[in-house]
Design a protein around this motif. Sequence first.
Motif, PDB file in Angstrom:
ATOM      1  N   LEU A 111     -33.127 -28.700  -9.770  1.00 30.19           N
ATOM      2  CA  LEU A 111     -32.036 -28.562  -8.839  1.00 30.19           C
ATOM      3  C   LEU A 111     -31.244 -27.268  -8.661  1.00 30.19           C
ATOM      4  N   ARG A 112     -31.132 -26.745  -9.889  1.00 34.34           N
ATOM      5  CA  ARG A 112     -30.316 -25.256  -9.882  1.00 34.34           C
ATOM      6  C   ARG A 112     -31.478 -24.301  -9.393  1.00 34.34           C
ATOM      7  N   GLN A 113     -32.602 -24.686  -9.697  1.00 30.57           N
ATOM      8  CA  GLN A 113     -33.620 -23.391  -9.022  1.00 30.57           C
ATOM      9  C   GLN A 113     -33.795 -23.798  -7.444  1.00 30.57           C
ATOM     10  N   GLN A 114     -33.692 -24.980  -6.840  1.00 26.67           N
ATOM     11  CA  GLN A 114     -33.553 -25.081  -5.571  1.00 26.67           C
ATOM     12  C   GLN A 114     -32.415 -24.485  -4.789  1.00 26.67           C
ATOM     13  N   PHE A 115     -31.097 -24.861  -5.542  1.00 25.22           N
ATOM     14  CA  PHE A 115     -29.924 -24.066  -5.052  1.00 25.22           C
ATOM     15  C   PHE A 115     -29.995 -22.630  -4.908  1.00 25.22           C
ATOM     16  N   ALA A 116     -30.530 -22.158  -6.135  1.00 23.76           N
ATOM     17  CA  ALA A 116     -30.535 -20.740  -6.145  1.00 23.76           C
ATOM     18  C   ALA A 116     -31.565 -20.057  -5.274  1.00 23.76           C
ATOM     19  N   ALA A 117     -32.534 -20.687  -4.772  1.00 20.63           N
ATOM     20  CA  ALA A 117     -33.575 -20.100  -4.068  1.00 20.63           C
ATOM     21  C   ALA A 117     -33.018 -20.262  -2.552  1.00 20.63           C
ATOM     22  N   MET A 118     -31.995 -21.162  -2.311  1.00 15.95           N
ATOM     23  CA  MET A 118     -31.385 -21.151  -1.157  1.00 15.95           C
ATOM     24  C   MET A 118     -30.258 -19.996  -0.951  1.00 15.95           C
ATOM     25  N   GLY A 119     -30.015 -19.350  -2.005  1.00 13.51           N
ATOM     26  CA  GLY A 119     -28.849 -18.239  -1.882  1.00 13.51           C
ATOM     27  C   GLY A 119     -27.685 -18.704  -2.697  1.00 13.51           C
ATOM     28  N   TYR A 120     -27.521 -19.984  -3.042  1.00 17.46           N
ATOM     29  CA  TYR A 120     -26.342 -20.412  -3.653  1.00 17.46           C
ATOM     30  C   TYR A 120     -26.028 -19.914  -4.974  1.00 17.46           C
ATOM     31  N   GLU A 121     -24.810 -19.689  -5.418  1.00 21.44           N
ATOM     32  CA  GLU A 121     -24.373 -19.438  -6.773  1.00 21.44           C
ATOM     33  C   GLU A 121     -24.645 -20.753  -7.718  1.00 21.44           C
ATOM     34  N   SER A 122     -25.578 -21.014  -8.630  1.00 18.95           N
ATOM     35  CA  SER A 122     -25.865 -22.123  -9.061  1.00 18.95           C
ATOM     36  C   SER A 122     -25.801 -22.158 -10.566  1.00 18.95           C
ATOM     37  N   ASP A 123     -25.506 -23.401 -11.080  1.00 15.60           N
ATOM     38  CA  ASP A 123     -25.269 -23.166 -12.561  1.00 15.60           C
ATOM     39  C   ASP A 123     -25.482 -24.648 -13.012  1.00 15.60           C
ATOM     40  N   ILE A 124     -25.853 -24.849 -14.447  1.00 18.65           N
ATOM     41  CA  ILE A 124     -25.993 -26.262 -15.195  1.00 18.65           C
ATOM     42  C   ILE A 124     -24.671 -26.300 -16.045  1.00 18.65           C
ATOM     43  N   ARG A 125     -23.626 -27.295 -15.824  1.00 16.99           N
ATOM     44  CA  ARG A 125     -22.618 -27.401 -16.634  1.00 16.99           C
ATOM     45  C   ARG A 125     -22.785 -28.735 -17.587  1.00 16.99           C
ATOM     46  N   THR A 126     -22.967 -28.407 -18.823  1.00 19.09           N
ATOM     47  CA  THR A 126     -23.446 -29.619 -19.695  1.00 19.09           C
ATOM     48  C   THR A 126     -21.868 -30.215 -20.390  1.00 19.09           C
ATOM     49  N   PHE A 127     -21.938 -31.487 -20.570  1.00 16.72           N
ATOM     50  CA  PHE A 127     -20.736 -32.295 -21.005  1.00 16.72           C
ATOM     51  C   PHE A 127     -21.120 -33.069 -22.199  1.00 16.72           C
ATOM     52  N   ASN A 128     -20.508 -33.180 -23.210  1.00 16.50           N
ATOM     53  CA  ASN A 128     -20.507 -34.219 -24.142  1.00 16.50           C
ATOM     54  C   ASN A 128     -19.562 -35.418 -23.778  1.00 16.50           C
ATOM     55  N   SER A 129     -20.234 -36.599 -23.952  1.00 20.28           N
ATOM     56  CA  SER A 129     -19.325 -37.898 -23.690  1.00 20.28           C
ATOM     57  C   SER A 129     -20.110 -38.903 -24.435  1.00 20.28           C
TER      58      SER A 129
END
Length: 354
Positions: free
Chosen positions: A59-77
């Motif tokens: 999904l990050r790659q798809q958004f980036a290909a569209m020109g969005y600033e895209s990132d993955i945010r990990t969280f511990n729970s």
Amino acid sequence: MFAPLCRRLFCLALGACISAPSFAAPTGSFASEQARHIATYFPGRMTGTPAEMLTADYLRQQFAAMGYESDIRTFNSRYIYTDRNHRQSWRKVTGSTVIAAREGSDPQQIVVMAHLDTYAPLSDEDSAHNLGGLTLQGIDDNALGVGVMLELAEKLRDVPIRYGIRFIATSGEEQGRLGAKNLLERMTPEQRKNTLLVINLDNLAVGDRLYFNSGKNTPEAVRKLTRDRALTLAHRWGVPAASNPGLNAAYPKGTACCSDADVFDSAGIPVLSVEATNWSLGKKDGYQQRAKSRTFPEGTSWHDPRLDNQQYLDKALPGRIDLRGREVVNVMLPLVRELAGTAKGANGNKKVGK
């Protein structure tokens, strides 16, 4: 955890990198294409698993290909697991949430959200009943919601906007809305104040009809600009749609139930929930998706790998996946354009606020 390069190579090996469609593609086709792709190549997207991490990177790659600033945010729970002897214990998990952003000319923002994870068994009883697990495609819950979000992002990528738009694919929804809670915790008071609306897309295929519901704490003025406007657009397109009829006192008329949206609703942030179910059946809480039948003995497909997969739904509900993708995009695209301040007309320059 896979290194980013390894994840990309694995995605490529699976043929995961679908190119963005041309604008001539029929409405909803990109949404259903993406949903089917995610369900096929990334089943068992349980929070913290390789399938979930690969989905997030895709999904990050798809958004980036569209020109969005895209990132993955990990969280511990963590979440509670109950064994066959009714003993409960905590299970730790690391989730991956994808955020894609476009800034507007004003600091306010609209969030479009869909959870990417599939159900993980929460008890030995769940496992005994084959709920969730590694084979669950989750086309209804919630690959189609993610697909619709991707098509909205693709169609809005070059549109001038007054208010920023955040597209967020959350994880941990199936284990107590862990990703949504983490998102809210990380938001500053200013970011919360500037979030004009959270739109949540979930379970769009199996239910009898589409529902557009506001948060319980969403002001009436905002409900008119969001929920009521969505219903107007749906009826204009001939889409059967309604809002919660208010048969459950815990969820009054027109309000949403039981999803990531609840996290933001409880924080006083306006919410619009988009789902397909049937609020007039069963316990009248939105959990029964459709009338009971031979194909859906319980009236649901919730978390069942035998039912919530594209092959079964294509046979039991022919054309439904593609139809619902088209219907939801037809409603949500003009609505988001209006709310973001891009559309001319009565709602075009109105600020969605509290």
